[in-house]
Design a protein around this motif. Sequence first.
Motif, PDB file in Angstrom:
ATOM      1  N   ILE A 189      12.521  80.399  38.108  1.00 26.39           N
ATOM      2  CA  ILE A 189      12.380  79.951  36.709  1.00 26.39           C
ATOM      3  C   ILE A 189      10.906  79.988  36.310  1.00 26.39           C
ATOM      4  CG2 ILE A 189      12.888  78.097  35.069  1.00 26.39           C
ATOM      5  CD1 ILE A 189      14.949  77.067  37.223  1.00 26.39           C
ATOM      6  N   ALA A 190      10.044  79.571  37.223  1.00 29.49           N
ATOM      7  CA  ALA A 190       8.599  79.603  36.964  1.00 29.49           C
ATOM      8  C   ALA A 190       8.148  81.017  36.626  1.00 29.49           C
ATOM      9  CB  ALA A 190       7.837  79.085  38.187  1.00 29.49           C
ATOM     10  N   GLU A 191       8.666  81.980  37.379  1.00 30.49           N
ATOM     11  CA  GLU A 191       8.266  83.376  37.141  1.00 30.49           C
ATOM     12  C   GLU A 191       8.789  83.868  35.800  1.00 30.49           C
ATOM     13  OE1 GLU A 191       9.530  85.270  40.754  1.00 30.49           O
ATOM     14  OE2 GLU A 191       7.806  84.446  41.840  1.00 30.49           O
ATOM     15  N   LYS A 192       9.995  83.461  35.466  1.00 32.00           N
ATOM     16  CA  LYS A 192      10.544  83.872  34.161  1.00 32.00           C
ATOM     17  C   LYS A 192       9.697  83.299  33.025  1.00 32.00           C
ATOM     18  CE  LYS A 192      14.618  83.895  31.265  1.00 32.00           C
ATOM     19  NZ  LYS A 192      15.943  84.475  31.207  1.00 32.00           N
ATOM     20  N   ASN A 201       6.180  85.033  33.023  1.00 35.77           N
ATOM     21  CA  ASN A 201       6.261  86.414  32.532  1.00 35.77           C
ATOM     22  C   ASN A 201       6.499  86.451  31.028  1.00 35.77           C
ATOM     23  OD1 ASN A 201       5.860  87.500  35.052  1.00 35.77           O
ATOM     24  ND2 ASN A 201       8.042  87.662  35.531  1.00 35.77           N
ATOM     25  N   THR A 202       7.330  85.559  30.541  1.00 38.86           N
ATOM     26  CA  THR A 202       7.646  85.548  29.105  1.00 38.86           C
ATOM     27  C   THR A 202       6.430  85.147  28.284  1.00 38.86           C
ATOM     28  OG1 THR A 202       9.926  84.952  29.660  1.00 38.86           O
ATOM     29  CG2 THR A 202       9.245  84.621  27.375  1.00 38.86           C
ATOM     30  N   LEU A 203       5.695  84.169  28.792  1.00 40.76           N
ATOM     31  CA  LEU A 203       4.526  83.679  28.047  1.00 40.76           C
ATOM     32  C   LEU A 203       3.260  84.484  28.339  1.00 40.76           C
ATOM     33  CD1 LEU A 203       4.949  79.818  28.472  1.00 40.76           C
ATOM     34  CD2 LEU A 203       5.076  81.078  26.318  1.00 40.76           C
ATOM     35  N   GLY A 204       3.271  85.226  29.441  1.00 43.36           N
ATOM     36  CA  GLY A 204       2.054  85.934  29.828  1.00 43.36           C
ATOM     37  C   GLY A 204       0.978  85.005  30.339  1.00 43.36           C
ATOM     38  N   GLY A 219      20.878  75.613  28.143  1.00 43.04           N
ATOM     39  CA  GLY A 219      20.205  75.373  26.878  1.00 43.04           C
ATOM     40  C   GLY A 219      19.526  76.643  26.384  1.00 43.04           C
ATOM     41  N   ASP A 220      18.635  76.464  25.439  1.00 42.08           N
ATOM     42  CA  ASP A 220      18.064  77.597  24.711  1.00 42.08           C
ATOM     43  C   ASP A 220      16.678  77.932  25.252  1.00 42.08           C
ATOM     44  OD1 ASP A 220      17.121  79.416  22.913  1.00 42.08           O
ATOM     45  OD2 ASP A 220      17.877  78.365  21.155  1.00 42.08           O
ATOM     46  N   PHE A 221      16.627  78.952  26.101  1.00 44.38           N
ATOM     47  CA  PHE A 221      15.344  79.357  26.697  1.00 44.38           C
ATOM     48  C   PHE A 221      14.350  79.795  25.621  1.00 44.38           C
ATOM     49  CE2 PHE A 221      12.547  82.509  28.764  1.00 44.38           C
ATOM     50  CZ  PHE A 221      12.015  81.721  29.772  1.00 44.38           C
ATOM     51  N   ASP A 222      14.825  80.534  24.621  1.00 47.69           N
ATOM     52  CA  ASP A 222      13.914  81.023  23.579  1.00 47.69           C
ATOM     53  C   ASP A 222      13.281  79.866  22.811  1.00 47.69           C
ATOM     54  OD1 ASP A 222      14.514  83.577  24.345  1.00 47.69           O
ATOM     55  OD2 ASP A 222      15.991  83.914  22.759  1.00 47.69           O
ATOM     56  N   SER A 223      14.056  78.816  22.552  1.00 51.62           N
ATOM     57  CA  SER A 223      13.505  77.652  21.850  1.00 51.62           C
ATOM     58  C   SER A 223      12.469  76.941  22.707  1.00 51.62           C
ATOM     59  CB  SER A 223      14.609  76.655  21.486  1.00 51.62           C
ATOM     60  OG  SER A 223      15.511  77.242  20.606  1.00 51.62           O
ATOM     61  N   PHE A 224      12.741  76.877  23.997  1.00 53.42           N
ATOM     62  CA  PHE A 224      11.784  76.282  24.941  1.00 53.42           C
ATOM     63  C   PHE A 224      10.453  77.035  24.867  1.00 53.42           C
ATOM     64  CE2 PHE A 224      10.080  76.371  29.362  1.00 53.42           C
ATOM     65  CZ  PHE A 224       9.837  75.017  29.541  1.00 53.42           C
ATOM     66  N   ILE A 225      10.532  78.368  24.911  1.00 56.15           N
ATOM     67  CA  ILE A 225       9.327  79.191  24.851  1.00 56.15           C
ATOM     68  C   ILE A 225       8.622  79.013  23.495  1.00 56.15           C
ATOM     69  CG2 ILE A 225       8.518  81.604  24.776  1.00 56.15           C
ATOM     70  CD1 ILE A 225       9.176  80.589  27.625  1.00 56.15           C
ATOM     71  N   SER A 226       9.397  79.015  22.418  1.00 61.49           N
ATOM     72  CA  SER A 226       8.806  78.869  21.077  1.00 61.49           C
ATOM     73  C   SER A 226       8.081  77.546  20.930  1.00 61.49           C
ATOM     74  CB  SER A 226       9.888  78.963  20.005  1.00 61.49           C
ATOM     75  OG  SER A 226      10.535  80.177  20.069  1.00 61.49           O
ATOM     76  N   ALA A 227       8.655  76.493  21.485  1.00 61.74           N
ATOM     77  CA  ALA A 227       8.031  75.170  21.374  1.00 61.74           C
ATOM     78  C   ALA A 227       6.695  75.148  22.115  1.00 61.74           C
ATOM     79  CB  ALA A 227       8.966  74.106  21.954  1.00 61.74           C
TER      80      ALA A 227
END
Length: 133
Positions: A17-20, A23-26, A122-130
């Motif tokens: 999960i940490a890697e995901k 990677n998503t946030l850079g 839950g919503d991974f994209d919302s987590f990243i957006s927040a």
Amino acid sequence: MNAVVIYWSATGNTEAIAEKISNTLGVEAKKVSDVTVDEALKYDTLILGCPAMGAEELEDTEFRPFYDELVSKGQDKKYAFFGAYGWGGGEWMNNWLSEASSQGLNVLGSIISSGGADEIEGDFDSFISAIKA
Ligand SMILES: Cc1cc2nc3c(=O)[nH]c(=O)nc-3n(C[C@H](O)[C@H](O)[C@H](O)COP(=O)(O)O)c2cc1C
């Protein structure tokens, strides 16, 4: 963005999960054993990962001491939490969030998984957006 992922993982689920997230946030992902609190305090946003251990608790040998020192020195930081669990339905995360709330921390979001990166609830994209906001 001035953020870092810091995690503890025994069997690789929280690590996946940490890697995901990283990677998503850079942003970088570091094992908690590889980073000091003072190094962590150079970041504005601390994305912290720890699976459910003990009895619905944070891992108590490495992660808990790090976390306690970090929040005592980093009251002004932004936080996000994640981790894997086995059988508790996510109770450890509720405990963690309650503790953070009582500590007055600014927690941007949290995600949990009953496995690795493919079982995130839950919503991974919302987590990243927040975190990005
Ligand atoms: C010593 C120990 C205690 C655990 N305690 C809990 C618990 O209280 N609640 C729960 O849901 N899962 C518990 N688990 C299951 C882990 O959270 C689960 O296996 C998780 O995927 C491990 O994450 P990791 O692969 O990042 O190490 C425990 C596992 C171990 C080894």
